[in-house]
Design a protein around this motif. Structure first.
Motif, mmCIF file in Angstrom:
data_model
loop_
_atom_site.group_PDB
_atom_site.id
_atom_site.type_symbol
_atom_site.label_atom_id
_atom_site.label_comp_id
_atom_site.label_asym_id
_atom_site.label_seq_id
_atom_site.Cartn_x
_atom_site.Cartn_y
_atom_site.Cartn_z
ATOM 1 N N MET A 59 133.728 -42.646 -47.612
ATOM 2 C CA MET A 59 134.265 -42.299 -46.298
ATOM 3 C C MET A 59 133.274 -42.701 -45.208
ATOM 4 N N ALA A 60 133.753 -43.410 -44.188
ATOM 5 C CA ALA A 60 132.880 -43.891 -43.123
ATOM 6 C C ALA A 60 132.370 -42.725 -42.279
ATOM 7 N N VAL A 61 131.104 -42.827 -41.908
ATOM 8 C CA VAL A 61 130.493 -41.801 -41.069
ATOM 9 C C VAL A 61 130.888 -42.053 -39.612
ATOM 10 N N ARG A 62 131.371 -41.016 -38.954
ATOM 11 C CA ARG A 62 131.758 -41.157 -37.553
ATOM 12 C C ARG A 62 130.509 -41.098 -36.675
ATOM 13 N N ARG A 63 130.314 -42.120 -35.879
ATOM 14 C CA ARG A 63 129.141 -42.196 -35.026
ATOM 15 C C ARG A 63 129.461 -41.689 -33.628
ATOM 16 N N ARG A 64 128.558 -40.878 -33.080
ATOM 17 C CA ARG A 64 128.722 -40.364 -31.735
ATOM 18 C C ARG A 64 127.838 -41.167 -30.771
ATOM 19 N N GLN A 65 128.062 -40.966 -29.488
ATOM 20 C CA GLN A 65 127.253 -41.658 -28.488
ATOM 21 C C GLN A 65 125.777 -41.310 -28.661
ATOM 22 N N LYS A 66 125.494 -40.050 -28.952
ATOM 23 C CA LYS A 66 124.101 -39.627 -29.148
ATOM 24 C C LYS A 66 123.456 -40.359 -30.307
ATOM 25 N N ASP A 67 124.217 -40.614 -31.368
ATOM 26 C CA ASP A 67 123.682 -41.348 -32.519
ATOM 27 C C ASP A 67 123.243 -42.751 -32.102
ATOM 28 N N VAL A 68 124.062 -43.370 -31.270
ATOM 29 C CA VAL A 68 123.768 -44.726 -30.805
ATOM 30 C C VAL A 68 122.507 -44.721 -29.947
ATOM 31 N N VAL A 69 122.420 -43.765 -29.022
ATOM 32 C CA VAL A 69 121.253 -43.684 -28.140
ATOM 33 C C VAL A 69 119.990 -43.373 -28.941
ATOM 34 N N ASP A 70 120.083 -42.463 -29.886
ATOM 35 C CA ASP A 70 118.917 -42.119 -30.712
ATOM 36 C C ASP A 70 118.436 -43.319 -31.526
ATOM 37 N N ALA A 71 119.384 -44.081 -32.061
ATOM 38 C CA ALA A 71 119.017 -45.276 -32.824
ATOM 39 C C ALA A 71 118.345 -46.298 -31.926
ATOM 40 N N ALA A 72 118.866 -46.451 -30.725
ATOM 41 C CA ALA A 72 118.293 -47.394 -29.770
ATOM 42 C C ALA A 72 116.868 -46.983 -29.385
ATOM 43 N N LEU A 73 116.644 -45.697 -29.183
ATOM 44 C CA LEU A 73 115.309 -45.208 -28.841
ATOM 45 C C LEU A 73 114.330 -45.404 -30.009
ATOM 46 N N ALA A 74 114.829 -45.287 -31.227
ATOM 47 C CA ALA A 74 113.979 -45.527 -32.400
ATOM 48 C C ALA A 74 113.557 -46.990 -32.466
ATOM 49 N N ILE A 75 114.480 -47.889 -32.167
ATOM 50 C CA ILE A 75 114.155 -49.318 -32.135
ATOM 51 C C ILE A 75 113.149 -49.604 -31.025
ATOM 52 N N LEU A 76 113.362 -48.977 -29.871
ATOM 53 C CA LEU A 76 112.447 -49.135 -28.745
ATOM 54 C C LEU A 76 111.032 -48.748 -29.150
ATOM 55 N N GLU A 77 110.901 -47.618 -29.807
ATOM 56 C CA GLU A 77 109.582 -47.115 -30.197
ATOM 57 C C GLU A 77 108.923 -48.027 -31.229
ATOM 58 N N GLU A 78 109.696 -48.554 -32.147
ATOM 59 C CA GLU A 78 109.146 -49.371 -33.221
ATOM 60 C C GLU A 78 108.833 -50.799 -32.791
ATOM 61 N N SER A 79 109.732 -51.381 -31.972
ATOM 62 C CA SER A 79 109.630 -52.818 -31.718
ATOM 63 C C SER A 79 109.605 -53.216 -30.251
ATOM 64 N N GLY A 80 109.833 -52.279 -29.348
ATOM 65 C CA GLY A 80 109.799 -52.596 -27.930
ATOM 66 C C GLY A 80 111.153 -52.996 -27.373
ATOM 67 N N LEU A 81 111.204 -53.071 -26.053
ATOM 68 C CA LEU A 81 112.476 -53.311 -25.363
ATOM 69 C C LEU A 81 113.078 -54.666 -25.686
ATOM 70 N N ASP A 82 112.251 -55.677 -25.866
ATOM 71 C CA ASP A 82 112.769 -57.022 -26.121
ATOM 72 C C ASP A 82 113.526 -57.107 -27.441
ATOM 73 N N ALA A 83 113.224 -56.217 -28.371
ATOM 74 C CA ALA A 83 113.879 -56.251 -29.685
ATOM 75 C C ALA A 83 115.199 -55.488 -29.696
ATOM 76 N N LEU A 84 115.504 -54.811 -28.603
ATOM 77 C CA LEU A 84 116.687 -53.951 -28.568
ATOM 78 C C LEU A 84 117.943 -54.756 -28.259
ATOM 79 N N THR A 85 118.879 -54.771 -29.209
ATOM 80 C CA THR A 85 120.184 -55.398 -29.017
ATOM 81 C C THR A 85 121.259 -54.482 -29.580
ATOM 82 N N MET A 86 122.463 -54.685 -29.137
ATOM 83 C CA MET A 86 123.581 -53.899 -29.653
ATOM 84 C C MET A 86 123.739 -54.144 -31.150
ATOM 85 N N ARG A 87 123.545 -55.371 -31.554
ATOM 86 C CA ARG A 87 123.684 -55.714 -32.965
ATOM 87 C C ARG A 87 122.614 -55.015 -33.807
ATOM 88 N N GLU A 88 121.390 -54.938 -33.261
ATOM 89 C CA GLU A 88 120.313 -54.273 -33.985
ATOM 90 C C GLU A 88 120.578 -52.769 -34.096
#
Length: 210
Positions: free
Chosen positions: A1-30
């Motif tokens: 069963m697919a996990v339903r993603r909320r807006q907060k999940d998306v933002v939290d994932a984006a912030l995790a990418i930011l912390e690990e790799s910086g703003l230049d690495a942040l994409t919707m696909r990532e």
């Protein structure tokens, strides 16, 4: 069963990418890859990358507490912007992220409202209060961007160029120019801007002591 993603999940994932790799690495696909979700799922929650950045910026502002502030309105503004600086510094590329967005969200407006409220309490003219807020805001973003991007050896490189003798005025103040910490620069800048506001004509000619 697919996990339903909320807006907060998306933002939290984006912030995790930011912390690990910086703003230049942040994409919707990532972000989608991080969530193990389809790109359409991410797009449905945040629409565009620009909107995602706005939500991330507002999350950063949400980490800024406005509790326990000083009674004096000018001290209150100073403390808020000290907390604002710390909030930006707590996220990799935090200032650069916030600078690139136009955020009209609850957390951001809450901070702005608290600053303006303090300036109006000090009987600052409406126009001067607004300009003081923007002046400190832009000064802070620029300072923290430089602080977060400073490379090792920048101070020594500056000293070497100044020492060439081609820039005599800079040579006179070389020690002060290169010795000041970012905190000292911030303290001076905010003090100067608030000092200018305090010295401006009082709103409706009402004494600040009254």
């Amino acid at each position: 069963m697919a996990v339903r993603r909320r807006q907060k999940d998306v933002v939290d994932a984006a912030l995790a990418i930011l912390e690990e790799s910086g703003l230049d690495a942040l994409t919707m696909r990532e972000v989608a890859r991080r969530l193990d979700a389809h790109l359409n799922t991410v797009s449905f929650q945040v629409t565009t990358k620009a909107r995602l950045l706005e939500l991330m910026a507002d999350t950063i502002m949400g980490s800024l507490s406005i509790d326990g502030l000083p009674e004096d309105p000018f001290d209150r503004v100073t403390e808020i912007f000290h907390r604002y600086r710390n909030a930006l510094l707590s996220y990799r590329d935090g200032a650069r992220l916030v600078t690139g967005t136009t955020v009209i969200e609850k957390n951001t407006l809450r901070v702005g409202n608290t600053v303006i409220e303090a300036l109006l309490e000090a009987r600052i003219d409406h126009r001067i209060a607004a300009n003081t807020f923007w002046g400190i805001h832009y000064f802070l973003l620029g300072l923290v961007q430089e602080e977060q991007s400073e490379q090792n050896g920048a101070a020594s490189d500056l000293a070497e160029h100044i020492g060439s003798g081609e820039f005599p005025a800079l040579l006179i103040v070389q020690d002060e120019l290169t010795a000041l910490s970012f905190t000292a620069r911030f303290d001076f800048g905010i003090s100067a801007l608030l000092g200018a506001a305090a010295a401006a004509p009082l709103k409706d000619s009402v004494s600040r002591e009254g």
